[in-house]
Motif scaffolding. Structure first.
Motif, PDB file in Angstrom:
ATOM      1  N   GLU A  80      39.958  40.360  30.944  1.00 45.95           N
ATOM      2  CA  GLU A  80      41.300  39.790  31.032  1.00 45.95           C
ATOM      3  C   GLU A  80      42.116  40.380  32.175  1.00 45.95           C
ATOM      4  O   GLU A  80      42.933  39.701  32.787  1.00 45.95           O
ATOM      5  CB  GLU A  80      42.044  39.988  29.707  1.00 45.95           C
ATOM      6  CG  GLU A  80      43.341  39.221  29.637  1.00 45.95           C
ATOM      7  CD  GLU A  80      43.963  39.233  28.258  1.00 45.95           C
ATOM      8  OE1 GLU A  80      45.032  38.630  28.129  1.00 45.95           O
ATOM      9  OE2 GLU A  80      43.403  39.839  27.341  1.00 45.95           O
ATOM     10  N   ASN A  81      41.854  41.649  32.519  1.00 46.35           N
ATOM     11  CA  ASN A  81      42.595  42.278  33.616  1.00 46.35           C
ATOM     12  C   ASN A  81      42.051  41.909  35.002  1.00 46.35           C
ATOM     13  O   ASN A  81      42.530  42.397  36.018  1.00 46.35           O
ATOM     14  CB  ASN A  81      42.625  43.799  33.437  1.00 46.35           C
ATOM     15  CG  ASN A  81      41.241  44.435  33.544  1.00 46.35           C
ATOM     16  OD1 ASN A  81      40.256  43.755  33.811  1.00 46.35           O
ATOM     17  ND2 ASN A  81      41.170  45.728  33.314  1.00 46.35           N
ATOM     18  N   GLY A  82      41.009  41.038  35.066  1.00 42.56           N
ATOM     19  CA  GLY A  82      40.465  40.579  36.339  1.00 42.56           C
ATOM     20  C   GLY A  82      39.273  41.373  36.838  1.00 42.56           C
ATOM     21  O   GLY A  82      38.651  40.991  37.825  1.00 42.56           O
ATOM     22  N   GLU A  83      38.964  42.482  36.195  1.00 47.38           N
ATOM     23  CA  GLU A  83      37.818  43.296  36.595  1.00 47.38           C
ATOM     24  C   GLU A  83      36.519  42.667  36.093  1.00 47.38           C
ATOM     25  O   GLU A  83      36.497  41.977  35.072  1.00 47.38           O
ATOM     26  CB  GLU A  83      37.930  44.708  36.019  1.00 47.38           C
ATOM     27  CG  GLU A  83      39.055  45.529  36.582  1.00 47.38           C
ATOM     28  CD  GLU A  83      39.130  46.907  35.947  1.00 47.38           C
ATOM     29  OE1 GLU A  83      38.260  47.249  35.107  1.00 47.38           O
ATOM     30  OE2 GLU A  83      40.064  47.642  36.288  1.00 47.38           O
ATOM     31  N   VAL A  84      35.437  42.939  36.818  1.00 51.96           N
ATOM     32  CA  VAL A  84      34.125  42.462  36.397  1.00 51.96           C
ATOM     33  C   VAL A  84      33.605  43.402  35.309  1.00 51.96           C
ATOM     34  O   VAL A  84      33.470  44.607  35.521  1.00 51.96           O
ATOM     35  CB  VAL A  84      33.148  42.407  37.588  1.00 51.96           C
ATOM     36  CG1 VAL A  84      31.753  42.029  37.120  1.00 51.96           C
ATOM     37  CG2 VAL A  84      33.640  41.429  38.647  1.00 51.96           C
ATOM     38  N   PHE A  85      33.331  42.846  34.132  1.00 52.00           N
ATOM     39  CA  PHE A  85      32.760  43.632  33.034  1.00 52.00           C
ATOM     40  C   PHE A  85      31.291  43.922  33.303  1.00 52.00           C
ATOM     41  O   PHE A  85      30.825  45.052  33.194  1.00 52.00           O
ATOM     42  CB  PHE A  85      32.930  42.894  31.697  1.00 52.00           C
ATOM     43  CG  PHE A  85      32.151  43.487  30.575  1.00 52.00           C
ATOM     44  CD1 PHE A  85      32.436  44.768  30.112  1.00 52.00           C
ATOM     45  CD2 PHE A  85      31.121  42.794  29.974  1.00 52.00           C
ATOM     46  CE1 PHE A  85      31.705  45.330  29.073  1.00 52.00           C
ATOM     47  CE2 PHE A  85      30.389  43.344  28.935  1.00 52.00           C
ATOM     48  CZ  PHE A  85      30.680  44.612  28.487  1.00 52.00           C
ATOM     49  N   LYS A  86      30.544  42.883  33.655  1.00 51.00           N
ATOM     50  CA  LYS A  86      29.130  43.049  34.013  1.00 51.00           C
ATOM     51  C   LYS A  86      28.687  41.844  34.830  1.00 51.00           C
ATOM     52  O   LYS A  86      29.349  40.810  34.855  1.00 51.00           O
ATOM     53  CB  LYS A  86      28.246  43.206  32.775  1.00 51.00           C
ATOM     54  CG  LYS A  86      28.070  41.946  31.962  1.00 51.00           C
ATOM     55  CD  LYS A  86      27.061  42.170  30.843  1.00 51.00           C
ATOM     56  CE  LYS A  86      26.836  40.884  30.049  1.00 51.00           C
ATOM     57  NZ  LYS A  86      25.790  41.040  29.065  1.00 51.00           N
TER      58      LYS A  86
END
Length: 131
Positions: A80-86
């Motif tokens: 949700e914060n725009g970062e790539v989880f994986k």
């Protein structure tokens, strides 16, 4: 491709036959990136409340006249914060000219959206690997 031309001439009352071969080069089109040749779209279910991505279905379309022997599709699961989880790499084999393929990508316990892209495309017909 080589063609054989037969030329016939009469020189000074003597018949002369000339055999000439012509070589013609067939040039393949120049593609700069894999996305110039192959499009990819994704359809998926996202749980916006708790996070998580499921039922990720990818549609690939070969937009050119050449076959691709091997393709890697990169799937980024975005939090949700725009970062790539994986990120996951989904391999696809034998993409024929102007063909469409449907493949499934893995689910993720986190993430609210995904980004998909072609990370690698190998074609022996083109004699190259596109990125």
């Amino acid at each position: 491709m080589k063609r054989l031309l037969i030329l016939f001439a009469i020189i000074g009352g003597i018949s002369v036959i000339y055999f000439v071969t012509q070589s013609k080069e067939f040039k393949k089109p120049n593609y700069y990136t894999a996305s110039d040749c192959i499009s990819v779209n994704a359809k998926y279910l996202a749980d916006k409340t708790f996070g998580g991505i499921s039922n990720v279905d990818l549609t690939l379309v070969n937009k050119v006249d050449e076959k691709f022997d091997y393709i890697e599709v990169k799937v980024d699961y975005i939090k949700e914060n725009g970062e790539v989880f994986k990120s996951e790499i989904v391999p696809v084999q034998d993409m024929f000219s102007h063909d469409a393929k449907y493949v499934h990508a893995p689910d993720s316990p986190r993430g609210v959206s995904i980004n998909v892209s072609i990370s690698k495309a190998v074609s022996t017909e083109l004699g190259t690997t596109l990125y």
